[in-house]
Design a protein around this motif. Structure first.
Motif, PDB file in Angstrom:
ATOM      1  N   GLN A 264      21.733   4.109 -50.165  1.00 41.83           N
ATOM      2  CA  GLN A 264      20.651   3.816 -51.087  1.00 41.83           C
ATOM      3  C   GLN A 264      19.652   4.948 -51.257  1.00 41.83           C
ATOM      4  O   GLN A 264      18.688   4.815 -52.003  1.00 41.83           O
ATOM      5  N   SER A 265      19.855   6.069 -50.593  1.00 43.64           N
ATOM      6  CA  SER A 265      18.881   7.151 -50.678  1.00 43.64           C
ATOM      7  C   SER A 265      19.522   8.503 -50.414  1.00 43.64           C
ATOM      8  O   SER A 265      20.508   8.608 -49.675  1.00 43.64           O
TER       9      SER A 265
ATOM     10  N   GLU B 176       9.528   4.440 -46.475  1.00 45.29           N
ATOM     11  CA  GLU B 176      10.035   5.399 -47.464  1.00 45.29           C
ATOM     12  C   GLU B 176       9.789   6.849 -47.023  1.00 45.29           C
ATOM     13  O   GLU B 176       9.045   7.592 -47.670  1.00 45.29           O
TER      14      GLU B 176
ATOM     15  N   GLN C 183      13.132   1.331 -45.474  1.00 44.40           N
ATOM     16  CA  GLN C 183      12.711   0.832 -46.776  1.00 44.40           C
ATOM     17  C   GLN C 183      11.204   0.609 -46.828  1.00 44.40           C
ATOM     18  O   GLN C 183      10.568   0.810 -47.867  1.00 44.40           O
TER      19      GLN C 183
END
Length: 230
Positions: free
Chosen positions: A70-71, A45, A42
């Motif tokens: 989440q990605s 990135e 996080q």
């Protein structure tokens, strides 16, 4: 500059990967604390993650699953054990590609370049429409989900790419070679069953959302998205 997160507890391997990839213009960050991988992800990135499986505390499958929640960042699994079961489990937990130890740096670079081009670079598709609807089923490229009125399912990056190609081609047949060439930069580096495993996962998700669609195998050619019983 594209950023790569290297999650590898063997320091020599991590260092060699970093040095080699940075020669080709990538910025690499090596994880040091293997209990805070998600927080590091996080923070920096990255555009891509190289994920070893055998890690202290939690294994690479665990962290791949956490990242995937989440990605859609590509995750390339690095492992000395890559049986068919390991590959299936890796894909189910969000892996997009695999590298077997011991490995060639040329293969690593080819796989990384391919993932970057497919997801961000010269081959990344620029389209105005961010959703595709066929019959009762909608593919949303932004939310990375397949939906019907009954339910919805999230997709991995590879599932999303495969699904988009099949939706765009509906109801025409797409060859295995077309799928491999469109999703993996060089199919000579792809394990034979990787495409089949991803197709199997897509079929399961279509059933789980009670879609009117199914993916039919056209023996010796490829796959076809069709209405059921058609």
């Amino acid at each position: 500059m594209y950023k790569i997160l290297i999650v590898e507890d063997e320091k020599q391997i991590a260092s060699e990967l970093k040095q080699h990839l940075e020669r080709y213009g990538y910025h690499c960050v090596i994880a040091e604390d293997f209990t805070t991988i998600l927080a590091l992800f996080q923070q920096i990135e990255p555009h891509l993650v190289i994920m070893d499986i055998n890690l202290p505390a939690f294994d690479g499958y665990y962290w791949s699953r956490k990242i995937r929640q989440q990605s859609t960042c590509p995750i390339v699994v690095l492992s000395a054990r890559l049986s068919e079961v390991d590959q299936v489990y890796g894909i189910e937990n969000g892996a997009d590609d695999f590298i077997t130890k011991p490995f060639s740096m040329d293969v690593v670079l080819a796989k990384i370049n391919g993932q970057i081009r497919r997801n961000y670079g010269e081959y990344a598709q620029e389209i105005d429409t961010r959703t595709f609807t066929v019959q009762d089923t909608t593919l949303n490229l932004d939310t990375v989900r397949l939906t019907t009125k009954q339910a919805e399912e999230s997709l991995t990056v590879k599932e999303l790419q495969l699904c988009q190609i099949l939706f765009e081609a509906f109801p025409n047949v797409v060859t295995r070679q077309q799928l491999l060439a469109a999703i993996w930069d060089d199919e000579t580096f792809v394990e034979e069953n990787t495409l089949s495993v991803n197709i199997k996962r897509l079929r399961t998700k279509l059933k789980e959302i009670k879609s009117e669609l199914e993916i039919k195998t056209i023996r010796g050619i490829g796959y076809q998205l069709l209405e059921k019983n058609k």
